[in-house]
Design a protein around this motif. Sequence first.
Motif, short mmCIF file in Angstrom:
data_model
loop_
_atom_site.label_atom_id
_atom_site.label_comp_id
_atom_site.label_asym_id
_atom_site.label_seq_id
_atom_site.Cartn_x
_atom_site.Cartn_y
_atom_site.Cartn_z
N GLU A 5 0.82 -1.21 0.00
CA GLU A 5 0.00 0.00 0.00
C GLU A 5 0.85 1.25 0.00
OE1 GLU A 5 -3.15 -0.16 3.04
OE2 GLU A 5 -3.30 2.00 2.61
N LEU A 6 1.80 1.26 0.95
CA LEU A 6 2.69 2.42 1.04
C LEU A 6 3.46 2.66 -0.26
CD1 LEU A 6 4.47 2.58 4.49
CD2 LEU A 6 3.51 4.49 3.17
N GLY A 7 3.94 1.54 -0.81
CA GLY A 7 4.70 1.61 -2.07
C GLY A 7 3.90 2.33 -3.15
N GLN A 8 2.62 1.95 -3.26
CA GLN A 8 1.77 2.60 -4.28
C GLN A 8 1.66 4.09 -4.01
OE1 GLN A 8 -1.82 0.31 -4.17
NE2 GLN A 8 -1.08 -1.15 -5.70
N HIS A 9 1.49 4.43 -2.73
CA HIS A 9 1.38 5.84 -2.34
C HIS A 9 2.62 6.63 -2.76
CE1 HIS A 9 -2.24 6.81 -0.36
NE2 HIS A 9 -2.17 5.78 0.52
N ILE A 10 3.75 6.07 -2.33
CA ILE A 10 5.00 6.80 -2.58
C ILE A 10 5.26 6.94 -4.08
CG2 ILE A 10 7.48 6.89 -2.12
CD1 ILE A 10 6.92 5.28 0.41
N ASN A 11 4.98 5.86 -4.82
CA ASN A 11 5.19 5.94 -6.27
C ASN A 11 4.29 6.98 -6.93
OD1 ASN A 11 7.35 4.34 -7.15
ND2 ASN A 11 6.20 2.50 -6.60
N ALA A 12 3.05 7.05 -6.42
CA ALA A 12 2.14 8.08 -6.93
C ALA A 12 2.70 9.46 -6.62
CB ALA A 12 0.76 7.91 -6.33
N LEU A 13 3.21 9.61 -5.40
CA LEU A 13 3.83 10.88 -5.00
C LEU A 13 4.98 11.22 -5.94
CD1 LEU A 13 4.14 13.15 -2.80
CD2 LEU A 13 5.80 11.64 -1.70
N LYS A 14 5.80 10.21 -6.22
CA LYS A 14 6.97 10.42 -7.07
C LYS A 14 6.55 10.89 -8.48
CE LYS A 14 11.00 8.08 -8.86
NZ LYS A 14 11.48 6.78 -9.30
N ARG A 15 5.55 10.18 -9.03
CA ARG A 15 5.08 10.57 -10.37
C ARG A 15 4.53 11.99 -10.37
NH1 ARG A 15 3.47 5.28 -10.85
NH2 ARG A 15 1.40 5.75 -10.08
N GLY A 16 3.77 12.31 -9.29
CA GLY A 16 3.21 13.65 -9.16
C GLY A 16 4.30 14.70 -9.14
N VAL A 17 5.34 14.43 -8.36
CA VAL A 17 6.45 15.38 -8.26
C VAL A 17 7.12 15.56 -9.63
CG1 VAL A 17 8.77 15.70 -7.30
CG2 VAL A 17 6.88 15.05 -5.80
N GLU A 18 7.35 14.44 -10.30
CA GLU A 18 7.97 14.52 -11.64
C GLU A 18 7.14 15.38 -12.58
OE1 GLU A 18 8.27 10.40 -12.61
OE2 GLU A 18 10.34 10.24 -11.85
N GLU A 19 5.85 15.13 -12.54
CA GLU A 19 4.95 15.85 -13.44
C GLU A 19 4.98 17.35 -13.17
OE1 GLU A 19 0.40 15.25 -13.80
OE2 GLU A 19 1.37 13.32 -14.23
N ARG A 20 4.88 17.69 -11.85
CA ARG A 20 4.86 19.11 -11.48
C ARG A 20 6.18 19.78 -11.86
NH1 ARG A 20 2.24 22.26 -11.51
NH2 ARG A 20 2.48 23.48 -9.61
N LEU A 21 7.28 19.04 -11.71
CA LEU A 21 8.58 19.62 -12.07
C LEU A 21 8.62 20.00 -13.55
CD1 LEU A 21 11.05 17.33 -10.10
CD2 LEU A 21 10.85 19.80 -9.83
N SER A 22 8.15 19.09 -14.41
CA SER A 22 8.25 19.43 -15.84
C SER A 22 7.25 20.52 -16.22
CB SER A 22 8.14 18.21 -16.76
OG SER A 22 7.30 17.26 -16.21
N GLU A 23 6.08 20.54 -15.53
CA GLU A 23 5.15 21.64 -15.79
C GLU A 23 5.79 22.99 -15.45
OE1 GLU A 23 1.05 19.21 -14.76
OE2 GLU A 23 1.54 21.02 -13.59
N ARG A 24 6.46 22.99 -14.29
CA ARG A 24 7.07 24.25 -13.81
C ARG A 24 8.18 24.70 -14.79
NH1 ARG A 24 6.20 28.78 -11.97
NH2 ARG A 24 7.82 29.75 -10.72
N ILE A 25 8.97 23.74 -15.25
CA ILE A 25 10.04 24.04 -16.21
C ILE A 25 9.44 24.73 -17.44
CG2 ILE A 25 11.59 22.97 -17.91
CD1 ILE A 25 13.05 22.66 -15.53
N GLU A 26 8.32 24.17 -17.92
CA GLU A 26 7.67 24.71 -19.10
C GLU A 26 7.17 26.13 -18.83
OE1 GLU A 26 7.75 23.71 -21.98
OE2 GLU A 26 6.18 24.89 -22.99
N GLU A 27 6.56 26.34 -17.64
CA GLU A 27 6.08 27.68 -17.27
C GLU A 27 7.21 28.69 -17.31
OE1 GLU A 27 2.87 26.27 -13.97
OE2 GLU A 27 4.23 27.89 -13.36
#
Length: 335
Positions: free
Chosen positions: A49-71
């Motif tokens: 369960e935790l693993g899924q959570h953390i991985n989701a967090l990781k993907r979210g962080v990655e996504e936000r990082l590239s969005e911010r770069i684009e901004e």
Amino acid sequence: LRQSFEQELQRAGSSDAVEKLRVAYLGKKGSVTELLKGLKEVGAEQKKELGQHINALKRGVEERLSERIEEIRVAEEQREIEAAEQYDVTLPVAGDPGSYHPITIVQRQLEEVFTSMGFIVEDFKEIVTDYECFEAVNIPKDHPARDMQDTYYLENGQLLKTHTSAAQNFILRKYGAPVRAIFPGRCFRNEATDASHENTFFQMEGIMVDKNISISNLIYFMKTMLSEVFERDVKVRLRPGFFPFVEPGFELDISCLICGGEGCSTCHHSGWVELCPCGMIHPNVLKLGGVDPEEYTGFAFGLGLTRLVMMKYGVKDIRDLNSGNLKALSQFRHE
Ligand code: PHE
């Protein structure tokens, strides 16, 4: 964690700052990475369960990082555009303001002289067909100009124009008779290069077709034009010359610019310098251009523009003109 990341992300105003964040969260020792490492210590049940959570967090962080770069990229671009808009084109130029190429200077000068005499200036392509370059100007199949040594043929069967005469047929067809046109252009021949030969050079061709055009018209126009270019009264003379597209054909000489006809080393003590082939347009060329040679006659000349520039400015080596050497070329300023 997610919240603090989001706050820091909003504060990161440059791509460098975003990159630092990436390392802080996703790098080898990043907070998210540490969380994943911590999974080792929990039981199998929780791990999933935790693993899924953390991985989701990781993907979210990655996504936000590239969005911010684009901004940030868009914002930076916007800033650049705004800065460019503030650029004042009327400010005086610091340093070298640049200069026209001597070929351009003389070409424009010729265009001015000829347009004042009722000629139109026509631009023509550099890649032409065998028909345009040879066939239409009465050059037979076995003419040396077609030799593989001279002409640059392209893989598709077309070729780089070897002379501006390649535009004659097009212009006759486009305008019909009467017509007065000049057509400057870059020409190509596969030649060995030395101080007076280049594989790329400029010509300025002209034709005038009307009722009762004769050799006297040719002489008059050439003399007027050349006197203008050299800013003095030049004498001209015709000698017989052969070109398949003119009959009769001539070589036009002008009185030597150095000695004024007295005789010097430049003109080999003859007082004359060969300048420009010309002649009365061959009836076949008129016919192929859709003009009736019974009704109309005309003259054509093929001025070596590059050679003319060399004579006018005393350029010794033709290669200087194609070199792109700004220091050498900037000596020729247009008033
Ligand atoms: N096309 C010829 C050449 O390049 C020059 C020329 C043009 C001669 C027009 C006569 C008339 O050599």
